[in-house]
Enzyme design. Structure first.
Site, PDB file in Angstrom:
ATOM      1  CG  HIS A  83      76.515  20.952   0.244  1.00  0.00           C
ATOM      2  ND1 HIS A  83      77.509  21.043  -0.465  1.00  0.00           N
ATOM      3  CD2 HIS A  83      75.683  19.938  -0.486  1.00  0.00           C
ATOM      4  CE1 HIS A  83      77.475  20.919  -1.575  1.00  0.00           C
ATOM      5  NE2 HIS A  83      76.458  20.265  -2.056  1.00  0.00           N
ATOM      6  CG  ASN A 107      73.898  29.539   6.844  1.00  0.00           C
ATOM      7  OD1 ASN A 107      73.457  29.055   7.549  1.00  0.00           O
ATOM      8  ND2 ASN A 107      74.367  29.844   5.725  1.00  0.00           N
ATOM      9  N   GLY A 164      77.138  35.846   4.165  1.00  0.00           N
ATOM     10  CA  GLY A 164      77.307  35.380   5.465  1.00  0.00           C
ATOM     11  C   GLY A 164      75.942  35.491   6.598  1.00  0.00           C
ATOM     12  CG  ASN A 215      80.479  22.635   4.547  1.00  0.00           C
ATOM     13  OD1 ASN A 215      80.538  23.785   4.580  1.00  0.00           O
ATOM     14  ND2 ASN A 215      80.295  21.743   3.299  1.00  0.00           N
ATOM     15  CE  LYS A 229      93.427  24.305  -0.966  1.00  0.00           C
ATOM     16  NZ  LYS A 229      92.099  24.140  -0.736  1.00  0.00           N
ATOM     17  CG  MET A 255      81.633  29.306  -1.865  1.00  0.00           C
ATOM     18  SD  MET A 255      80.707  27.953  -1.262  1.00  0.00           S
ATOM     19  CE  MET A 255      80.150  27.603  -2.999  1.00  0.00           C
ATOM     20  NE  ARG A 256      89.945  30.090  -0.978  1.00  0.00           N
ATOM     21  CZ  ARG A 256      90.390  30.185  -2.136  1.00  0.00           C
ATOM     22  NH1 ARG A 256      91.033  29.351  -2.687  1.00  0.00           N
ATOM     23  NH2 ARG A 256      89.869  31.133  -2.818  1.00  0.00           N
TER      24      ARG A 256
HETATM   25  C1  GAR Z   1      74.988  28.657   1.922  1.00  0.00           C
HETATM   26  O1  GAR Z   1      73.637  28.396   1.378  1.00  0.00           O
HETATM   27  C2  GAR Z   1      75.581  27.489   1.968  1.00  0.00           C
HETATM   28  O2  GAR Z   1      74.810  26.047   2.041  1.00  0.00           O
HETATM   29  C3  GAR Z   1      76.214  27.663   0.826  1.00  0.00           C
HETATM   30  O3  GAR Z   1      76.749  28.691   0.651  1.00  0.00           O
HETATM   31  C4  GAR Z   1      75.604  29.504   1.065  1.00  0.00           C
HETATM   32  C5  GAR Z   1      76.449  30.716   1.890  1.00  0.00           C
HETATM   33  O4  GAR Z   1      75.355  31.495   2.458  1.00  0.00           O
HETATM   34  N1  GAR Z   1      77.661  26.522   0.620  1.00  0.00           N
HETATM   35  C6  GAR Z   1      78.096  25.706   0.066  1.00  0.00           C
HETATM   36  O5  GAR Z   1      77.492  25.729  -1.246  1.00  0.00           O
HETATM   37  C7  GAR Z   1      78.986  24.948   0.093  1.00  0.00           C
HETATM   38  N2  GAR Z   1      79.289  24.005  -0.857  1.00  0.00           N
HETATM   39  P1  GAR Z   1      75.518  32.747   3.574  1.00  0.00           P
HETATM   40  O6  GAR Z   1      76.847  33.506   3.036  1.00  0.00           O
HETATM   41  O7  GAR Z   1      74.537  33.664   3.213  1.00  0.00           O
HETATM   42  O8  GAR Z   1      75.442  31.881   4.695  1.00  0.00           O
END
Ligand code: GAR
Length: 187
Positions: free
Chosen positions: A110, A15, A13, A108, A66, A91-92
């Site tokens: 990525h 972000n 978390g 999103n 889902k 991640m879903r």
């Molecule tokens: C982030 O780096 C994001 O880009 C990635 O998960 C991480 C979550 O980090 N997302 C993906 O890979 C989506 N396919 P966080 O929980 O520290 O924000």
């Protein structure tokens, strides 16, 4: 009137934290009305509690499908009058129930320069490929996994083979880019 955000996360978390902090600090004219998490026990849940942000935490295995848990999510988002859904390490794959209700209002982040390296192991795949320019993409979410229209991208160079270092460099960019992008979208 502040825009109402929902942030979806499955893990640490960071972000989420950047977005919530930007709301509290007034950098974003918005508030995180709810944090949605599909992993009971994820670190992001404690972060939401520290901000006093409501959460909807669920375990997909407690639902028959889902569609069933997404119906609950839509109910939560509707009740909170959510303007924008920000997936932040959720991640879903978003299914048709949630897309049916919120497509056009879901973004999103990525950790690759899409359309390269879609999927759950983008950084590891890019390192294995041996790329020298990495990056972050923010895009609209549609039924095509990591394939929606691109909103923002930022690149960085790295000439090495350590995925952890790419994650570290990428996350510094992610936090700023996500906040800047949300600010533009809610203007
Ligand atoms: C982030 O780096 C994001 O880009 C990635 O998960 C991480 C979550 O980090 N997302 C993906 O890979 C989506 N396919 P966080 O929980 O520290 O924000």
């Amino acid at each position: 009137m502040k825009k109402q955000l929902a942030v979806f996360a499955s893990g640490t978390g960071t972000n989420f934290d950047a977005i919530a902090r930007a709301c509290v600090d007034g950098v974003l004219n918005a508030e995180v009305a709810v944090m949605v998490c599909d992993k009971p026990g994820a670190a992001v849940i404690g972060k939401a509690a520290r901000y006093g942000i409501d959460t909807f935490v669920f375990s997909p295995k407690d639902y028959p499908s889902k569609a069933a848990f997404e119906t609950e999510i839509v109910r939560v988002l509707d009740a909170k009058k959510i303007d924008l859904v920000c997936l932040a390490g959720y991640m879903r794959i978003v299914g048709e129930t949630l897309l049916g209700a919120y497509e056009g209002r879901i973004i999103n982040i990525h950790p690759s320069l899409l359309p390269s390296f879609k999927g759950a192991h983008a950084v590891e795949d890019a390192v294995a490929y041996g790329v020298k320019v990495y990056g972050i993409t923010i895009h609209w979410v549609n039924a095509d996994l990591d394939g929606g229209k691109i909103i923002a991208q930022r690149a960085f160079e790295y000439d090495g083979n350590d995925p952890a270092e790419v994650h570290r460099l990428g996350q510094k960019i992610e936090h700023a880019l996500y906040v800047e992008t949300i600010a533009k979208l809610i203007k």
